[in-house]
Design a protein around this motif. Sequence first.
Motif, short mmCIF file in Angstrom:
data_model
loop_
_atom_site.label_atom_id
_atom_site.label_comp_id
_atom_site.label_asym_id
_atom_site.label_seq_id
_atom_site.Cartn_x
_atom_site.Cartn_y
_atom_site.Cartn_z
N ALA A 16 -9.50 -16.42 -13.15
CA ALA A 16 -8.50 -16.91 -12.19
C ALA A 16 -7.54 -15.79 -11.81
CB ALA A 16 -7.74 -18.09 -12.78
N ALA A 17 -7.12 -15.00 -12.81
CA ALA A 17 -6.20 -13.89 -12.53
C ALA A 17 -6.86 -12.88 -11.59
CB ALA A 17 -5.78 -13.21 -13.83
N LEU A 18 -8.17 -12.65 -11.80
CA LEU A 18 -8.88 -11.71 -10.93
C LEU A 18 -8.93 -12.24 -9.50
CD1 LEU A 18 -11.78 -10.47 -13.22
CD2 LEU A 18 -9.78 -9.20 -12.40
N VAL A 19 -9.13 -13.55 -9.35
CA VAL A 19 -9.17 -14.14 -8.01
C VAL A 19 -7.83 -13.91 -7.30
CG1 VAL A 19 -9.21 -16.33 -6.75
CG2 VAL A 19 -10.92 -15.87 -8.53
N VAL A 20 -6.72 -14.16 -8.04
CA VAL A 20 -5.39 -13.97 -7.45
C VAL A 20 -5.19 -12.51 -7.06
CG1 VAL A 20 -2.92 -14.09 -7.88
CG2 VAL A 20 -4.41 -15.92 -8.69
N ALA A 21 -5.51 -11.61 -7.99
CA ALA A 21 -5.34 -10.19 -7.71
C ALA A 21 -6.20 -9.76 -6.52
CB ALA A 21 -5.69 -9.37 -8.95
N ALA A 22 -7.44 -10.27 -6.48
CA ALA A 22 -8.34 -9.91 -5.38
C ALA A 22 -7.78 -10.39 -4.05
CB ALA A 22 -9.73 -10.50 -5.61
N LEU A 23 -7.22 -11.61 -4.06
CA LEU A 23 -6.66 -12.15 -2.83
C LEU A 23 -5.50 -11.29 -2.34
CD1 LEU A 23 -6.51 -14.46 -0.75
CD2 LEU A 23 -4.86 -15.56 -2.25
N ILE A 24 -4.59 -10.94 -3.28
CA ILE A 24 -3.40 -10.20 -2.88
C ILE A 24 -3.74 -8.76 -2.49
CG2 ILE A 24 -1.21 -9.28 -3.72
CD1 ILE A 24 -0.89 -11.94 -5.23
N PHE A 25 -4.54 -8.09 -3.35
CA PHE A 25 -4.88 -6.69 -3.04
C PHE A 25 -5.91 -6.59 -1.92
CE2 PHE A 25 -3.26 -6.03 -7.44
CZ PHE A 25 -2.17 -5.28 -7.06
N GLY A 26 -6.81 -7.58 -1.86
CA GLY A 26 -7.83 -7.56 -0.81
C GLY A 26 -7.19 -7.69 0.57
N THR A 27 -6.26 -8.63 0.70
CA THR A 27 -5.61 -8.79 2.00
C THR A 27 -4.77 -7.56 2.32
OG1 THR A 27 -3.87 -10.02 0.87
CG2 THR A 27 -5.54 -11.30 1.99
N LEU A 28 -4.14 -6.99 1.27
CA LEU A 28 -3.35 -5.79 1.47
C LEU A 28 -4.24 -4.65 1.98
CD1 LEU A 28 -0.80 -4.10 1.13
CD2 LEU A 28 -1.45 -3.70 -1.22
N ALA A 29 -5.41 -4.50 1.34
CA ALA A 29 -6.34 -3.45 1.75
C ALA A 29 -6.76 -3.66 3.19
CB ALA A 29 -7.54 -3.42 0.82
N ALA A 30 -7.04 -4.92 3.53
CA ALA A 30 -7.45 -5.21 4.91
C ALA A 30 -6.37 -4.78 5.88
CB ALA A 30 -7.74 -6.70 5.05
N VAL A 31 -5.11 -5.04 5.49
CA VAL A 31 -3.99 -4.69 6.35
C VAL A 31 -3.84 -3.17 6.46
CG1 VAL A 31 -1.48 -4.71 6.45
CG2 VAL A 31 -2.71 -6.82 6.00
N VAL A 32 -3.93 -2.49 5.32
CA VAL A 32 -3.74 -1.04 5.31
C VAL A 32 -4.82 -0.35 6.13
CG1 VAL A 32 -3.79 1.01 3.84
CG2 VAL A 32 -2.48 -0.99 3.13
N LEU A 33 -6.07 -0.81 5.98
CA LEU A 33 -7.18 -0.20 6.73
C LEU A 33 -6.97 -0.35 8.22
CD1 LEU A 33 -10.26 -1.20 4.57
CD2 LEU A 33 -9.20 1.06 4.83
N ARG A 34 -6.31 -1.43 8.58
CA ARG A 34 -6.14 -1.73 9.99
C ARG A 34 -4.96 -0.96 10.59
NH1 ARG A 34 -8.98 -5.37 13.54
NH2 ARG A 34 -7.90 -4.83 15.46
N ALA A 35 -3.98 -0.63 9.74
CA ALA A 35 -2.79 0.06 10.23
C ALA A 35 -3.20 1.43 10.76
CB ALA A 35 -1.76 0.20 9.12
#
Lengths: 518, 230
Positions: A16-35
């Motif tokens: 469950a902790a991995l899912v949360v971390a993946a959600l937060i860091f995954g969306t962050l990565a998506a945002v950073v790649l797009r910037a």
Amino acid sequence: MADCAQPIGARTGIGAALVVAALIFGTLAAVVLRAEPGRGLGSADWAALRFTLIQACLSAGLSVALAVPVARALARRRFAGRRLLIALLGAPFILPVIVAILGLLQVFGRAGWISDGLALFGLEPVQIYGLHGVVLAHVFFNLPLATRLILQGWQEIPAERFRLAAQLGADARATRNLLEYPMLRRVVPGALAVIFAICLSSFAVALTLGGGPRATTIELAIYQAFRFDFDLGRAAMLSGLQLVLTGAAALVAVKVAVGEGFGTGLDRPLQRWDGNSTTSRVFDGFWILLAAAFLLLPLAAIALSGVPGLVGLKASVWTAALNSIMVATLSTALMLILALPMATAVALGRGTMIEVAGILGLAASPLVIGTGLFIVIYPIANPFALALPVTALVNAVMALPFALRILVPRAKSVVGRYGRLSMSLDMRGLPFVRRVLLPRMRAQIGFSAGLAAALSMGDLGVVALFADPEFATLPLQVYRLMGAYRMEAAAGAALLLLALSMSAFWILDRGGRWHAEA
Amino acid sequence: MLRLENCLIENGGFSLRADLEIAPGSRIAVIGPSGAGKSTLIEALAGFRSLSKGAVYWKGKDLSKVAPGKRPIAMLFQDGNLFPHLTVAQNVGLGIHPNLRLDDAQQAKVKAALARVGLDGMGDRKPASLSGGQQSRVALARVLVQGRDLLLLDEPFAALGPALKAEMLDLVAELLAESGATLLMVSHDPSDARRIADQVVLVADGQAHPSMETAVLLDNPPPALKAYLG
């Protein structure tokens, strides 16, 4: 056999902790790649950063400065309704932001009670939009929190110290120097840091009371870049900026934070021998009345003006209410699915990594996660069609840190107290969860579920990003009605929202405690 | 035969050695100064602490790697022996099946066990509505239905008054006489040992000593025990 043989494994919790971390860091990565690199901040972005910092500083400073005399008055006075007032200080936490704003508008707005009063003397009405409106709303939400934090500091000074000070003949001023100032030096920085961090990611308040080039927070700028210009690159860059800001603030807040004491009674009788002069009585009475009026008047305003609006509520409002109930239900379920295994794993001593994943929700901004999810979903599906589940998911992650604070101590005590007995009876895994862990944690599960449901019900954040004109949750519908200057309908819908949020909390919290043995 | 072979139990800076044998059907009191490791020894037997060295055998079978609930052991702790949210009958039923899926015969067995300890008809109550002595009886009824070879008591009756504690020890003695199980009981009260135990294991100076006749040991205590008894 390991030394710390346990009746249950930590694997689900780690998952469950991995899912949360993946959600937060995954969306962050998506945002950073797009910037877009090298684009830098424009003048509007700098203005947003400046405004965000200024309003957060002012809000934190004012909330805490006002909370000190209120907390002191509450700590040393006994009066009818004191318990109720202290309980009410916890209410803004689950109060939908949009409801409070409508209430504040009715008291402090251009056509509000105060302006009406001023008009009687031929004075100009007060202005609520802009910096001071944003700060006013933030103080409304955070004065109670600051008061609770500081009151707790006062209650933690042992009664024996006051007795000793009185025995030594210390007067009010000497008592302050001896006992109260040292306590405040310990408690105040934590309260300031927490409120500053909360106000940094203010969205709904800025959306309704701010706006324009001079009163836009970064969160609001993300929303505007996204919603009005569909400029994903700029939204992404602002998201990165917001993340650095909230991350740093959350780090500071966690470092200097004091325990919040959600459920504590804060009602231990404390006898004081100083501060019995008439002046200090009048002074304390003034602060208590002022705080009570500041908190209660906007709520009273909603209740008064909402009732006529309730009668003629449109079908669209009821549809939105149904959507909100579905979002809140789904969000609460998701929160529990994540939080229960995580709390259990923390209780088993697999703490650090999981607790960090839980706290991430405090640092992450809902709009950043929302932006990231939009970027991820956009190529594969229509994000607007997924508004409901996405809102529920983001709300669940946002409620997670609070839920863990409630669930972890109880899970620890259940595992500590009944773990060995269960193992000696060969109750491990599912039988342990079903027969011991869940029944023993019922009250805490109910409380955290109630908080999550109320927070989700009243949330006006990521849903504003994802909703198309056909879809609305109740808070979004209230906002739209306000935008259309249909204030009576907005007040009616806000009253409905208030009732739904409070009932969701009440039902779940009560349900958890119903027939629960100590 | 219960055999502790060259056992070393370590816990932080603390260590306890044990190399001894206990005959089936014995009633052993484990006594010694507080902090000497009486509870540590019992916890290692029950499987809540791992052995750094050595092994524990029961009837020739190595128990060292067996999970606590799979050992031929029933154990009562100092407190928290009942689940407050379960009924008396459910608490006892856990001794038969940890999932509480009981058939009629097993239900009848629970009922009979409750009757045996003097709690006939109280199966539907919750522990909170019982007195301290009655709660101890529920725990003993569960021990009864567990039907394990070894019973470990880590001072479960310490919170009861002297008369009630004596009553419980007598009940334990009766149940053991019926089942033939082996008892190991932590105690800091020599009169408990005299009341129920035929043998005593002295735990002192980082060592669990081989068992001795209760009367012999208590009448002529070695220096470590003498200092403790006063």
